[in-house]
Design a protein around this motif. Structure first.
Motif, PDB file in Angstrom:
ATOM      1  N   ILE A 160       0.863  -1.180   0.000  1.00  0.00           N
ATOM      2  CA  ILE A 160       0.000   0.000   0.000  1.00  0.00           C
ATOM      3  C   ILE A 160       0.900   1.232   0.000  1.00  0.00           C
ATOM      4  O   ILE A 160       1.820   1.326   0.822  1.00  0.00           O
ATOM      5  N   ASP A 161       0.675   2.155  -0.958  1.00  0.00           N
ATOM      6  CA  ASP A 161       1.553   3.323  -1.037  1.00  0.00           C
ATOM      7  C   ASP A 161       0.777   4.569  -1.455  1.00  0.00           C
ATOM      8  O   ASP A 161      -0.133   4.473  -2.282  1.00  0.00           O
ATOM      9  N   ASN A 162       1.159   5.732  -0.887  1.00  0.00           N
ATOM     10  CA  ASN A 162       0.469   6.982  -1.232  1.00  0.00           C
ATOM     11  C   ASN A 162       1.328   7.916  -2.084  1.00  0.00           C
ATOM     12  O   ASN A 162       1.058   9.110  -2.157  1.00  0.00           O
ATOM     13  N   GLY A 163       2.392   7.355  -2.709  1.00  0.00           N
ATOM     14  CA  GLY A 163       3.106   8.093  -3.753  1.00  0.00           C
ATOM     15  C   GLY A 163       3.916   9.298  -3.313  1.00  0.00           C
ATOM     16  O   GLY A 163       4.066  10.255  -4.081  1.00  0.00           O
ATOM     17  N   GLN A 164       4.458   9.269  -2.082  1.00  0.00           N
ATOM     18  CA  GLN A 164       5.244  10.417  -1.590  1.00  0.00           C
ATOM     19  C   GLN A 164       6.720  10.091  -1.401  1.00  0.00           C
ATOM     20  O   GLN A 164       7.430  10.771  -0.673  1.00  0.00           O
ATOM     21  N   SER A 165       7.237   9.036  -2.057  1.00  0.00           N
ATOM     22  CA  SER A 165       8.608   8.604  -1.778  1.00  0.00           C
ATOM     23  C   SER A 165       9.621   9.712  -1.999  1.00  0.00           C
ATOM     24  O   SER A 165       9.712  10.270  -3.106  1.00  0.00           O
ATOM     25  N   VAL A 166      10.463   9.994  -0.986  1.00  0.00           N
ATOM     26  CA  VAL A 166      11.512  11.009  -1.150  1.00  0.00           C
ATOM     27  C   VAL A 166      12.528  10.540  -2.176  1.00  0.00           C
ATOM     28  O   VAL A 166      13.237  11.340  -2.798  1.00  0.00           O
TER      29      VAL A 166
ATOM     30  N   THR B 268      -7.132   1.707   5.285  1.00  0.00           N
ATOM     31  CA  THR B 268      -6.637   2.771   4.416  1.00  0.00           C
ATOM     32  C   THR B 268      -7.812   3.608   3.942  1.00  0.00           C
ATOM     33  O   THR B 268      -8.967   3.231   4.134  1.00  0.00           O
ATOM     34  N   ASP B 269      -7.503   4.723   3.258  1.00  0.00           N
ATOM     35  CA  ASP B 269      -8.591   5.572   2.745  1.00  0.00           C
ATOM     36  C   ASP B 269      -9.231   4.955   1.497  1.00  0.00           C
ATOM     37  O   ASP B 269     -10.177   5.495   0.947  1.00  0.00           O
ATOM     38  N   GLN B 270      -8.703   3.802   1.078  1.00  0.00           N
ATOM     39  CA  GLN B 270      -9.255   3.124  -0.112  1.00  0.00           C
ATOM     40  C   GLN B 270      -9.764   1.728   0.237  1.00  0.00           C
ATOM     41  O   GLN B 270      -9.907   0.886  -0.648  1.00  0.00           O
ATOM     42  N   GLY B 271      -9.939   1.454   1.558  1.00  0.00           N
ATOM     43  CA  GLY B 271     -10.420   0.117   1.925  1.00  0.00           C
ATOM     44  C   GLY B 271      -9.500  -0.546   2.942  1.00  0.00           C
ATOM     45  O   GLY B 271      -8.534   0.070   3.401  1.00  0.00           O
ATOM     46  N   GLU B 272      -9.777  -1.813   3.269  1.00  0.00           N
ATOM     47  CA  GLU B 272      -9.014  -2.529   4.299  1.00  0.00           C
ATOM     48  C   GLU B 272      -8.324  -3.756   3.698  1.00  0.00           C
ATOM     49  O   GLU B 272      -8.823  -4.341   2.738  1.00  0.00           O
ATOM     50  N   TYR B 273      -7.174  -4.125   4.276  1.00  0.00           N
ATOM     51  CA  TYR B 273      -6.425  -5.299   3.822  1.00  0.00           C
ATOM     52  C   TYR B 273      -6.064  -6.121   5.052  1.00  0.00           C
ATOM     53  O   TYR B 273      -5.597  -5.554   6.044  1.00  0.00           O
ATOM     54  N   GLU B 274      -6.276  -7.427   4.949  1.00  0.00           N
ATOM     55  CA  GLU B 274      -5.942  -8.300   6.088  1.00  0.00           C
ATOM     56  C   GLU B 274      -4.684  -9.093   5.761  1.00  0.00           C
ATOM     57  O   GLU B 274      -4.491  -9.521   4.615  1.00  0.00           O
TER      58      GLU B 274
ATOM     59  N   GLN C 295      -2.759   1.814  -4.505  1.00  0.00           N
ATOM     60  CA  GLN C 295      -2.654   3.208  -4.066  1.00  0.00           C
ATOM     61  C   GLN C 295      -3.472   3.362  -2.792  1.00  0.00           C
ATOM     62  O   GLN C 295      -4.518   2.739  -2.638  1.00  0.00           O
ATOM     63  N   GLY C 296      -3.003   4.187  -1.863  1.00  0.00           N
ATOM     64  CA  GLY C 296      -3.823   4.456  -0.683  1.00  0.00           C
ATOM     65  C   GLY C 296      -2.981   4.999   0.458  1.00  0.00           C
ATOM     66  O   GLY C 296      -1.758   4.840   0.464  1.00  0.00           O
ATOM     67  N   GLN C 297      -3.667   5.644   1.415  1.00  0.00           N
ATOM     68  CA  GLN C 297      -3.039   6.166   2.630  1.00  0.00           C
ATOM     69  C   GLN C 297      -3.402   5.233   3.773  1.00  0.00           C
ATOM     70  O   GLN C 297      -4.588   5.096   4.118  1.00  0.00           O
ATOM     71  N   ALA C 298      -2.424   4.534   4.326  1.00  0.00           N
ATOM     72  CA  ALA C 298      -2.710   3.654   5.465  1.00  0.00           C
ATOM     73  C   ALA C 298      -2.927   4.523   6.697  1.00  0.00           C
ATOM     74  O   ALA C 298      -2.129   5.415   6.987  1.00  0.00           O
ATOM     75  N   LYS C 299      -4.035   4.258   7.389  1.00  0.00           N
ATOM     76  CA  LYS C 299      -4.407   5.108   8.536  1.00  0.00           C
ATOM     77  C   LYS C 299      -4.184   4.401   9.873  1.00  0.00           C
ATOM     78  O   LYS C 299      -3.918   5.060  10.882  1.00  0.00           O
ATOM     79  N   ASN C 300      -4.300   3.076   9.893  1.00  0.00           N
ATOM     80  CA  ASN C 300      -4.221   2.360  11.165  1.00  0.00           C
ATOM     81  C   ASN C 300      -3.957   0.878  10.910  1.00  0.00           C
ATOM     82  O   ASN C 300      -4.404   0.350   9.886  1.00  0.00           O
ATOM     83  N   VAL C 301      -3.217   0.241  11.813  1.00  0.00           N
ATOM     84  CA  VAL C 301      -2.996  -1.203  11.742  1.00  0.00           C
ATOM     85  C   VAL C 301      -3.603  -1.790  13.014  1.00  0.00           C
ATOM     86  O   VAL C 301      -3.201  -1.413  14.122  1.00  0.00           O
TER      87      VAL C 301
END
Ligand SMILES: Cc1cc2nc3c(=O)[nH]c(=O)nc-3n(C[C@H](O)[C@H](O)[C@H](O)COP(=O)(O)OP(=O)(O)OC[C@H]3O[C@@H](n4cnc5c(N)ncnc54)[C@H](O)[C@@H]3O)c2cc1C
Length: 186
Positions: free
Chosen positions: A30-36, A90-96, A73-79
Motif C-alpha cells: 500500500i503506497d500513497n506516492g510520496q517517496s523522497v 486505508t482511505d481506499q479500503g481494508e487489507y488483512e 494506491q492508498g493512505q494507510a491510517k491504522n494497523v
C-alpha cells in the motif's frame, strides 16, 4: 487474507515485497506516492552505475510485481490486531494479513497511530523512528519495520537491504527454517 501487507513502496518496502512474493507469499503493498527517493539522482547504489530515483523506485515495483506482489494506491491510517493477524485500514479500503511491514520512510505517524513504540531518530533529518530489534520486529508481534523509518542509514542500498533482511526473517518464520533465495546463472 494476505501473508504479508507492506506499507510503503520505496526501496525498503518494494525490496521486501520482491523477496516475499518471490518466496510465494501472498503480498500486498500500500503506497500513497510520496517517496523522497523520487527526488534523488543516485550514483552510489552498488551494481548500478547511475540511475534516477524514479527509475529505481519504478524498477523495484516492477520486479516485485513480476512475482505476483499486488501494489495498491492508498493512505494507510491504522494497523489493527485481529483474531488471525492484522487489518490495515486505508482511505481506499481494508487489507488483512498475517504479517505487516511498515516501510513508510521519514513518516512514523502510522506507527504512532497504531500503538507501535517509536523513538527519536539518529540519522540526519529523520525526526522519529520505530523502535525495532535486530530482526526488524516491533513491540507488536507480527508487525515489523524496515528502511528509514526503522532507523537505518538513509541510503537506497541500505534501505533496500533492510527491506530484504526483514522479508527473509518473516519468510523464515513462516516456513519454520532459515530461507535462502539464490538463482543460478543459466
Ligand atoms: C533529494 C534526495 C537525494 C537523495 N540522493 C540519494 C543518493 O544519491 N543515494 C542514496 O543512496 N540515497 C539518496 N537519497 C535517500 C534515499 O532516497 C532514501 O534513503 C531511501 O532510499 C528511502 O527509502 P525508504 O523506502 O525508507 O523510504 P521512501 O523511499 O521515502 O519510501 C516510503 C514510502 O512510504 C509511503 N508512505 C508513507 N506513509 C504512508 C502511509 N501512511 N500510507 C501509505 N504509504 C505511505 C511514501 O509515500 C513512500 O512512497 C536521497 C534522498 C533525497 C530526498
Amino acid at each position: 487474507m494476505y501473508d504479508v501487507a507492506i506499507i510503503g513502496a520505496g526501496p525498503a518496502g518494494a525490496s521486501a515485497a520482491l523477496f516475499t512474493a518471490k518466496a510465494g507469499k501472498q503480498t500486498v503493498v500500500i503506497d500513497n506516492g510520496q517517496s523522497v527517493t523520487r527526488r534523488a539522482w543516485i550514483e552510489n547504489h552498488y551494481g548500478v552505475m547511475e540511475i534516477t530515483g524514479p527509475d529505481l523506485v519504478d524498477t523495484g515495483i516492477k520486479q516485485a510485481e513480476k512475482f505476483g506482489a499486488n501494489f495498491v494506491q492508498g493512505q494507510a491510517k491504522n494497523v489493527v490486531k485481529t483474531g488471525n493477524g492484522f487489518k490495515v485500514e486505508t482511505d481506499q479500503g481494508e487489507y488483512e494479513a498475517a504479517h505487516v511491514i511498515i516501510a513508510t520512510g521519514m513518516w512514523a505517524d502510522l506507527a504512532e497511530q497504531s500503538g507501535i513504540n517509536t523513538k527519536p531518530g539518529t540519522e540526519p533529518r529523520v525526526k522519529t523512528i520505530i523502535d525495532v530489534d535486530s530482526q526488524g520486529q516491533t513491540n507488536v508481534e507480527g508487525i515489523w519495520a524496515a528502511g528509514t523509518v526503522a532507523g537505518v542509514s538513509m541510503h537506497t542500498i541500505i534501505t533496500a537491504g533492510d527491506g530484504a533482511k526483514v522479508a527473509i526473517n518473516i519468510i523464515s518464520k513462516m516456513n519454520g527454517e532459515r530461507y535462502v533465495d539464490h538463482d543460478v546463472k543459466k
